[in-house]
Write a protein that holds these residues in place. Structure first.
Motif, PDB file in Angstrom:
ATOM      1  N   SER A 136      61.655  -0.128  40.016  1.00 57.64           N
ATOM      2  CA  SER A 136      62.928  -0.844  39.859  1.00 57.64           C
ATOM      3  C   SER A 136      62.794  -2.305  40.271  1.00 57.64           C
ATOM      4  CB  SER A 136      64.016  -0.161  40.687  1.00 57.64           C
ATOM      5  OG  SER A 136      64.214   1.170  40.255  1.00 57.64           O
ATOM      6  N   CYS A 141      65.180  -5.421  39.523  1.00 62.42           N
ATOM      7  CA  CYS A 141      66.391  -4.828  40.089  1.00 62.42           C
ATOM      8  C   CYS A 141      66.350  -4.893  41.618  1.00 62.42           C
ATOM      9  CB  CYS A 141      66.523  -3.361  39.676  1.00 62.42           C
ATOM     10  SG  CYS A 141      66.403  -3.083  37.891  1.00 62.42           S
ATOM     11  N   ALA A 156      70.937  -3.516  38.553  1.00 60.63           N
ATOM     12  CA  ALA A 156      70.066  -4.012  37.491  1.00 60.63           C
ATOM     13  C   ALA A 156      70.581  -5.303  36.871  1.00 60.63           C
ATOM     14  CB  ALA A 156      69.923  -2.942  36.404  1.00 60.63           C
ATOM     15  N   LYS A 159      69.878  -6.235  33.519  1.00 59.20           N
ATOM     16  CA  LYS A 159      68.734  -5.370  33.254  1.00 59.20           C
ATOM     17  C   LYS A 159      67.481  -6.104  32.812  1.00 59.20           C
ATOM     18  CE  LYS A 159      71.573  -1.361  32.114  1.00 59.20           C
ATOM     19  NZ  LYS A 159      72.867  -2.039  32.171  1.00 59.20           N
TER      20      LYS A 159
END
Length: 371
Positions: A136, A141, A156, A159
């Protein structure tokens, strides 16, 4: 008696593995991504203090397209918008993760992150689990853990990090390998062709992993890339999408030599046929690898076709021994059609791994221009 002891040890090993997973699997762990809970049939579990989750669940929740390569045990995930793209390649065997960011706005490949996991990916009940925090964070993130509620919160944002955020090191922090700067882009050696300038790498400018040096598509951002009219003239011939098609066209771009006009035939006989032409040199010593050549992998099973790879650049140690190879190739998506997400993209691989990169084919030699 020996057979009984062996059977007892086998059963102990099997039940120990099952019990270890049962102890660490924790149905109470909750994962939230941008405020929405991640629901999966496969329970996350802890390993050395790290939460492992099934790779497909986390990537698809983050909006990535996911592809699993069973032969190499690799995960390929991609998320794109009309402005930029993030690709992630996880090599579970080598414990390696490569994240590549392309910024369509500035038309440059702005970031490559090559790192490894503190906790290895694991296969449980046929499912591949990856460390949630490491992946992540590498994708840009932010990750928080609440030990009291056993809750993991992932933010996120959009993202996809922007190129500026990456270069400012505000989102992705681990082990930056290369970034494109004004200095590196201005040093690219080019030769003018009828359509576009051709990128040719040299010792002054090593390739950037994730770059696409070949002028394959008229519009690289056009998703309708399987239409024949979408290709430049150089690539509009033969079996579009095949490895030999790409390697020969890239060779033509760099050396202005049309190998397909020489009718070299299939991969199994192309080295023998290439010897007949004065403007080509065939190198049969596989350790004598050169930049801007075609590497020929002949099939062990003669009923198969083999593989061709274009060698963009060879990195060497102080003694001139090859250490790393930068390559581009096609048909890596294994569907027989050119895919700009994977094909024609610069990859970096150690020379030892390159020589043994295929179980079905054998590196037999190289086709070079006779300078």
């Amino acid at each position: 008696m020996k057979n009984f002891i062996a059977l007892l040890l086998l059963c102990t090993t099997i039940f120990s593995s099952t019990n270890i997973y049962s102890i660490y699997a924790d149905e109470q762990i909750k994962i939230f991504i941008d405020g929405e809970q991640l629901i999966t049939d496969d329970t996350p579990f802890l390993s050395n203090g790290r939460t492992l989750v099934p790779f497909r669940a986390i990537f698809e929740k983050l909006g990535f397209e996911v592809r699993w390569e069973s032969e190499g045990k690799q995960i390929n995930a991609e998320r794109r918008t009309n402005k930029n793209r993030v690709r992630c390649n996880i090599q579970t065997i080598e414990n390696r993760m490569i994240v590549m960011l392309d910024d369509y706005v500035t038309e440059s490949n702005g970031f490559v992150n090559d790192t490894s996991f503190e906790v290895l990916p694991q296969i449980v009940n046929g499912k591949t689990y990856i460390p949630l925090r490491a992946v992540s964070e590498a994708l840009g993130c932010s990750v928080d853990w609440n030990g009291n509620s056993k809750t993991i919160t992932i933010m996120a944002k959009d993202k996809l990090p922007t190129k500026k955020e990456v270069e400012d090191n505000s989102l992705i922090t681990p082990n930056v390998v290369e970034t494109v700067t004004e200095e590196t882009t201005s040093s690219i050696v080019t030769e003018e062709t009828e359509q576009k300038s051709v990128v040719i790498y040299s010792d002054d400018n090593k390739p950037v992993v994730g770059d696409t040096p070949g002028n394959i598509l008229k519009d690289p951002n056009d998703p309708n890339h399987l239409d024949n009219n979408k290709y430049t003239d150089t690539y509009r011939h033969g079996n579009i999408g095949q490895c030999a098609w790409y390697a020969e066209c890239r060779f033509y771009e760099v050396h202005d030599i049309k190998l397909y006009s020489y009718q070299l035939g299939g991969i199994k006989e192309c080295l023998t046929n290439a010897i007949k032409h004065d403007d080509l040199t065939v190198i049969t010593d596989i350790n004598d690898i050169q930049s801007n050549t075609i590497a020929v992998f002949c099939p062990k099973d003669l009923s198969k076709s083999g593989h061709m790879v274009y060698v963009e650049y060879v990195e060497r140690d102080s003694n001139g021994i090859p250490t790393n190879v930068y390559i581009t190739e096609a048909n890596t998506s294994r569907d027989g059609k050119f895919d700009p997400r994977y094909d024609g993209v610069v990859q970096k691989i150690s020379f030892d791994d390159f020589k043994n990169s295929s179980q079905a084919n054998v590196l037999t030699g190289y086709i070079a221009a006779n300078k």
